[in-house]
Every structure is written in structure tokens, then in C-alpha cells.
Design an enzyme around this catalytic site. Structure first.
Site, PDB file in Angstrom:
ATOM      1  N   TYR A 147      17.840 -13.095  -7.000  1.00 56.82           N
ATOM      2  CA  TYR A 147      18.061 -14.487  -7.369  1.00 56.82           C
ATOM      3  C   TYR A 147      17.580 -15.438  -6.275  1.00 56.82           C
ATOM      4  O   TYR A 147      17.134 -16.540  -6.556  1.00 56.82           O
ATOM      5  CB  TYR A 147      19.558 -14.741  -7.620  1.00 56.82           C
ATOM      6  CG  TYR A 147      20.020 -14.415  -9.017  1.00 56.82           C
ATOM      7  CD1 TYR A 147      19.907 -13.126  -9.515  1.00 56.82           C
ATOM      8  CD2 TYR A 147      20.573 -15.394  -9.832  1.00 56.82           C
ATOM      9  CE1 TYR A 147      20.338 -12.818 -10.790  1.00 56.82           C
ATOM     10  CE2 TYR A 147      21.009 -15.094 -11.109  1.00 56.82           C
ATOM     11  CZ  TYR A 147      20.894 -13.817 -11.592  1.00 56.82           C
ATOM     12  OH  TYR A 147      21.322 -13.521 -12.854  1.00 56.82           O
ATOM     13  N   LYS A 198      19.940   1.497  -7.480  1.00 52.62           N
ATOM     14  CA  LYS A 198      18.756   2.179  -7.992  1.00 52.62           C
ATOM     15  C   LYS A 198      18.115   2.846  -6.773  1.00 52.62           C
ATOM     16  O   LYS A 198      16.980   2.545  -6.390  1.00 52.62           O
ATOM     17  CB  LYS A 198      17.838   1.145  -8.691  1.00 52.62           C
ATOM     18  CG  LYS A 198      16.673   1.728  -9.454  1.00 52.62           C
ATOM     19  CD  LYS A 198      17.030   2.444 -10.739  1.00 52.62           C
ATOM     20  CE  LYS A 198      15.791   3.091 -11.354  1.00 52.62           C
ATOM     21  NZ  LYS A 198      16.126   4.039 -12.454  1.00 52.62           N
ATOM     22  N   ASP A 230      20.687   2.410 -14.512  1.00 55.87           N
ATOM     23  CA  ASP A 230      20.343   2.765 -15.900  1.00 55.87           C
ATOM     24  C   ASP A 230      21.415   3.676 -16.498  1.00 55.87           C
ATOM     25  O   ASP A 230      21.846   3.506 -17.640  1.00 55.87           O
ATOM     26  CB  ASP A 230      18.940   3.390 -15.985  1.00 55.87           C
ATOM     27  CG  ASP A 230      18.692   4.505 -14.980  1.00 55.87           C
ATOM     28  OD1 ASP A 230      19.529   4.708 -14.066  1.00 55.87           O
ATOM     29  OD2 ASP A 230      17.657   5.194 -15.099  1.00 55.87           O
ATOM     30  N   ASP A 254      24.820  -9.165 -13.093  1.00 57.03           N
ATOM     31  CA  ASP A 254      24.609 -10.126 -14.178  1.00 57.03           C
ATOM     32  C   ASP A 254      24.494  -9.375 -15.500  1.00 57.03           C
ATOM     33  O   ASP A 254      25.132  -9.717 -16.499  1.00 57.03           O
ATOM     34  CB  ASP A 254      23.333 -10.927 -13.898  1.00 57.03           C
ATOM     35  CG  ASP A 254      23.015 -11.903 -15.019  1.00 57.03           C
ATOM     36  OD1 ASP A 254      23.937 -12.607 -15.463  1.00 57.03           O
ATOM     37  OD2 ASP A 254      21.850 -11.946 -15.459  1.00 57.03           O
ATOM     38  N   ASP A 258      27.705  -8.742 -18.644  1.00 62.20           N
ATOM     39  CA  ASP A 258      27.585  -9.137 -20.055  1.00 62.20           C
ATOM     40  C   ASP A 258      27.832  -7.932 -20.964  1.00 62.20           C
ATOM     41  O   ASP A 258      28.495  -8.041 -21.994  1.00 62.20           O
ATOM     42  CB  ASP A 258      26.187  -9.698 -20.359  1.00 62.20           C
ATOM     43  CG  ASP A 258      26.105 -11.211 -20.174  1.00 62.20           C
ATOM     44  OD1 ASP A 258      26.925 -11.754 -19.404  1.00 62.20           O
ATOM     45  OD2 ASP A 258      25.228 -11.845 -20.792  1.00 62.20           O
TER      46      ASP A 258
END
Ligand code: IPM
Ligand code: MG
Length: 370
Positions: A147, A198, A230, A254, A258
Site C-alpha cells: 500500500y 508467501k 493461497d 485486506d 473480506d
């Protein structure tokens, strides 16, 4: 009995922001009658409302108000369809929300996801998958990663070819401080942290895993798992009950928050706290629903105000140390759901005990249940 004075900047913003904020304030006024707390609420424009009022998504006066407040209760900002000519740097998402996060070093974002048993129908998973219940705290790093990393730009590198660059950057202190937040939270819950990375591909992932593992030694009573992002996206759907605290860097958090919110029935139920460092007894924080502006239903008395109301509860807990009042808000929300009150997003016509209500009625019922 003398009351604690709580100076709160109330920034309702765009879309459904103003109508859900109204209900949260209603609930805070009800809290005032029962607890030794006094809210000095000052409203100020932000987002498109800021652009309309003062030509900036985060007007200087609004920022100054936040600076002298103890906490910010934030609605939501951003209307993707408005004025496409306004450059992305000046649009509310970056110029107001990301700026506030950075300005106040709000590095720790807490997103508690809980599926109440009465709302099991709203969970998109088959019942046997969430049988043991879903109760997850996503701890998302909020001021680093892709970000904010530099360089961040779009450039034409040869005729007809444009290149966009975002940079993922983390330093060890940034990883350490968010890891402490996750482990401290886990100590008060089911004592398990799942750290997301990751590490099989990203340098950032390798460092993240190393630093988290080191900090975990200071919390021997908390179990630590590592999971690739993942796989985590998949495990959330296959077996959500395995998660207690989920620790993520900014972008992964983020996305996964959700996903987790959808498991809990509706984005309209997910509150969040964005916290900086604690100074003395108080922690400055920004409290906002994670659901966004929902322009399609704005102004129609349809929005679910629960995420905004629970965000006000998180504010009482984290910025004002008012645990009992915060718990009272959470219980009032629980009671109201048990009593059958449902906004459209969590309404199940097959449930004979459910009653469809609007934004205002939901706020009234929660305030009355306090
Ligand atoms: C969130 C939102 C924001 C983010 C947007 C509106 C900039 O999606 O708070 O999760 O990406 O952080
Ligand atoms: Mg988001």
C-alpha cells in the site's frame, strides 16, 4: 460519579456512512445514560463530503480535529462512479483513509469476525463446515507493505507500453510490533496465531516468517502456525473453525478479512479498530466498519448499522478502556439479533422469528437493549 470525557471526531463520509453513523451515535448516547462516560462528539466532513465542503477529501480542519481528539469514529469513504477526472492521489481512498492511517501511524488493524448461531443461514458454507462456530480475529498490518512501499508509480517505458510499479516493503520493527499485537490478542482468546505469508516466493514472506517465529518465543503459551496465503484463502472456506487469530501483512489482510467477513454472514457486521502505539493509558484509534460506502443502498434506510455500532464498541474498549460499556454494546447487538431484528443483508424469509427492519429501527432496538 465523575464521568470520563471522551473527545471523539465523528467522520461519517459518503454513501451509507451518515445513516449508519447516526445509529452508532444513538447507541453512544444510550451508553452515556448507563456508564460514567461522556462523549464530546464533533462531526466533520471527509471523503467526497470533504471534497464538496472544502475541496479536499481530508480537509485541513478535519485533520486538525482528529489531532485534538482521543479517537476517530469513521464511517466510510469513496464513490467509484463520481468524477473520473479527479486524479487517484486526490480520491478519498488514498487522500483521506490511507492518509489518516499513515498520519497517525495506525499500524494495527483488528477485524473481529464472528458468526452468531442465529445467523448461521447467512453463512455461505454448508452447516457441517462451520458446525463448531466461526470466531476469528484478523490482525492486519496497516501502514506498510504494498500500500505504501516506494517506488509506486505508472510510467510509459516505450511507445505503447506502460508499466505500473508497486513495491512490497517491510522492516523488522514493523513486523515485530504487529506480531506483538497479534500474540497479546491471542492470549485473551483461544491462544492460537496463524501467521500468513508467501515465504515460498517473496523475500517479504521469508522475513515475515523469521521475525514472527522469533517474537513467538516470548509467548510460549500461544501456539503458532504458518500458512501460505493461497492455502489460507482455501482453509478459511474448508475449515474456518481452525482459526483464532490470523496475522497478516497489509494486502493479504485486506483480502482475507473480506473473505472472513463473508463467512460471518455479511460485510455489514464487521467492525474494525485501527490502532497506533499506546501512550500512557490511552491508545489513539480510528474505528470504522469494514464494509465500505455501498452507494447502491445509500440513503434508503436499508444499510445494516451493526458494523458501525460495533466499531463504536471497539472504540470504548481500546481508546477509553471502558470494557464494561464495550461489552454492553456487544451484548445489546446479540440480544437484538436474538430477538429477530434483521436488516435485509441478514434476513432469512424462512426464519419465522425474523423481522425485517431498516437502519433506524435496528439502531433503536440496539439502543433500547442496552
Ligand atoms: C479496507 C478497504 C480499504 C483498504 C480501501 C477502501 C482503501 O478495502 O479498509 O479494507 O484497502 O484498506
Ligand atoms: Mg478491504
Amino acid at each position: 460519579m465523575s464521568s470520563t470525557i471522551c473527545n471523539v471526531a465523528s467522520l461519517a463520509g459518503d454513501g451509507i456512512g451518515p445513516e449508519v453513523m447516526r445509529e452508532a451515535i444513538k447507541v453512544l448516547r444510550a451508553v452515556e445514560k448507563k456508564f460514567p462516560l461522556q462523549f464530546n462528539l464533533t462531526e466533520a466532513p471527509v471523503g467526497w463530503a470533504g471534497i464538496d465542503a472544502a475541496g479536499q477529501a481530508l480537509p485541513d480542519a478535519t485533520l486538525a480535529l482528529c489531532r485534538k481528539s482521543d479517537a476517530v469514529l469513521f464511517g466510510s469513504v469513496g464513490l467509484p462512479d463520481r468524477d473520473p477526472t479527479l486524479p487517484k492521489e486526490a480520491r478519498p481512498e488514498r487522500a483521506a483513509l490511507l492518509r489518516l492511517r499513515k498520519e497517525f501511524s495506525l499500524f494495527a488493524n483488528l477485524r473481529p469476525v464472528k458468526l452468531p448461531k442465529e445467523l448461521a443461514h447467512a453463512c455461505p458454507l454448508r452447516p457441517e463446515r462451520h458446525g463448531e462456530g466461526i470466531d476469528i480475529l484478523v490482525v492486519r498490518e496497516l501502514t506498510g507493505g504494498m500500500y505504501f512501499g516506494q517506488p509506486k508509480k505508472t510510467e510509459v517505458i516505450s511507445p505503447g507500453v506502460t508499466r505500473a510499479i508497486d513495491t512490497m516493503v517491510y522492516t523488522t520493527p514493523e513486523i515485530e510490533r504487529i506480531t506483538h499485537v497479534a500474540f497479546r490478542a491471542a492470549q485473551m482468546r483461544r491462544r492460537k496465531v496463524t501467521s500468513i505469508d508467501k515465504a515460498n516466493v517473496l523475500e517479504n514472506g521469508v522475513l515475515w516468517r523469521e521475525v514472527v517465529t522469533g517474537i513467538a518465543r516470548q509467548y510460549p503459551e500461544v501456539a503458532l502456525d504458518h500458512m501460505f496465503v493461497d492455502n489460507a484463502a482455501m482453509q478459511l472456506i474448508l475449515k474456518p473453525a481452525q482459526f483464532d487469530v490470523v496475522l497478516c501483512e497489509n494486502l493479504f489482510g485486506d483480502i482475507l478479512s473480506d473473505e472472513a467477513a463473508a463467512l460471518a454472514g455479511s460485510l455489514g457486521m464487521l467492525p474494525s479498530a485501527s490502532l497506533g502505539a499506546t501512550t500512557g493509558e490511552r491508545t489513539f484509534g480510528l474505528y470504522e466498519p469494514a464494509g465500505g460506502t455501498a452507494p447502491d443502498i445509500a440513503g434508503k434506510n436499508l444499510a445494516n448499522p451493526i458494523a458501525q455500532i460495533l466499531s463504536a464498541g471497539l472504540m470504548l474498549r481500546h481508546s477509553f478502556g471502558a470494557q464494561a460499556a464495550a461489552a454492553a454494546i456487544e451484548q445489546a447487538v446479540g440480544k437484538t439479533i436474538s430477538a429477530g431484528f434483521r436488516t435485509g443483508d441478514i434476513f432469512n424469509p424462512a426464519d419465522p422469528g425474523a423481522r425485517k427492519v431498516g437502519t433506524r429501527e435496528m439502531g433503536d432496538a440496539i439502543a433500547a437493549a442496552l
